[in-house]
Design an enzyme around this catalytic site. Structure first.
Site, short mmCIF file in Angstrom:
data_model
loop_
_atom_site.label_atom_id
_atom_site.label_comp_id
_atom_site.label_asym_id
_atom_site.label_seq_id
_atom_site.Cartn_x
_atom_site.Cartn_y
_atom_site.Cartn_z
N ARG A 114 0.85 -1.19 0.00
CA ARG A 114 0.00 0.00 0.00
C ARG A 114 0.88 1.23 0.00
O ARG A 114 1.99 1.22 0.51
CB ARG A 114 -0.89 0.02 1.24
N ARG B 147 2.64 4.42 -16.67
CA ARG B 147 2.95 4.17 -18.08
C ARG B 147 4.18 4.96 -18.51
O ARG B 147 5.05 4.44 -19.22
CB ARG B 147 1.75 4.52 -18.97
N CYS C 270 -7.62 2.57 -12.52
CA CYS C 270 -7.88 3.72 -11.66
C CYS C 270 -9.34 3.72 -11.23
O CYS C 270 -10.21 3.31 -11.99
CB CYS C 270 -7.58 5.02 -12.40
N GLU D 260 -11.75 7.39 -5.19
CA GLU D 260 -11.77 7.12 -3.75
C GLU D 260 -13.14 7.53 -3.20
O GLU D 260 -13.80 8.42 -3.75
CB GLU D 260 -10.66 7.93 -3.07
N ARG E 201 -4.01 7.06 -3.86
CA ARG E 201 -3.64 5.85 -3.12
C ARG E 201 -3.32 4.75 -4.11
O ARG E 201 -3.85 4.72 -5.22
CB ARG E 201 -4.80 5.43 -2.20
N TYR F 197 4.09 6.00 2.39
CA TYR F 197 3.18 7.14 2.43
C TYR F 197 4.02 8.40 2.38
O TYR F 197 4.88 8.61 3.25
CB TYR F 197 2.31 7.09 3.69
N ARG G 16 -1.13 6.92 7.86
CA ARG G 16 -0.69 5.68 8.52
C ARG G 16 0.51 5.98 9.41
O ARG G 16 1.62 5.57 9.14
CB ARG G 16 -0.31 4.63 7.47
#
Length: 122
Positions: free
Chosen positions: A9, A65, A76, A79, A91, A109, A117
């Site tokens: 993540r 890409r 994609c 969110e 994210r 992150y 986080r």
């Protein structure tokens, strides 16, 4: 340990909704995710991107890409629009094969997304 598929993540934020800025920030994020976890191009299985609803300049997959990951399945999505959520945020969930144990993975992150986080080591 035999190879297994795991997921990393990560997230980053943008300062402005601008294509060049998005490409730069997302490439920084993907590069850090791969470097910190010793993930090579051929290890990648797929990458899922989400972006908050205030980002309209480009798909985050464009950054992947442009860094040579066009042969990796990329998708994609938007969110969830949650009150109080971090704005201008991309994210990532990166699926890859590895012989490393899950406990050794280092999620990444960057920028303002570091606050998402704070339980993870740098």
């Amino acid at each position: 340990m035999p190879p297994q598929m795991l997921a990393l993540r990560g997230a980053t934020t943008l300062d402005v909704d601008d294509e060049g800025h998005m490409v730069e920030r997302v490439q920084d994020l993907l590069g850090e995710m791969m470097e910190r976890n010793e993930v090579g191009h051929d290890d990648l299985v797929s990458i899922l991107f989400t972006a908050t609803d205030d980002l309209h300049c480009a798909f985050p997959a464009l950054a992947a890409r442009r860094m040579g990951l066009g042969d990796v399945p990329l998708i994609c999505a938007q969110e969830l629009d949650i009150d109080g959520a971090m704005p201008l945020c991309v994210r990532v969930m990166m699926h890859f094969t590895t012989t490393r144990p899950r406990a050794e993975l280092r999620h990444v992150y960057l920028e303002q997304a570091r606050g998402l986080r704070d339980d993870l080591p740098e």
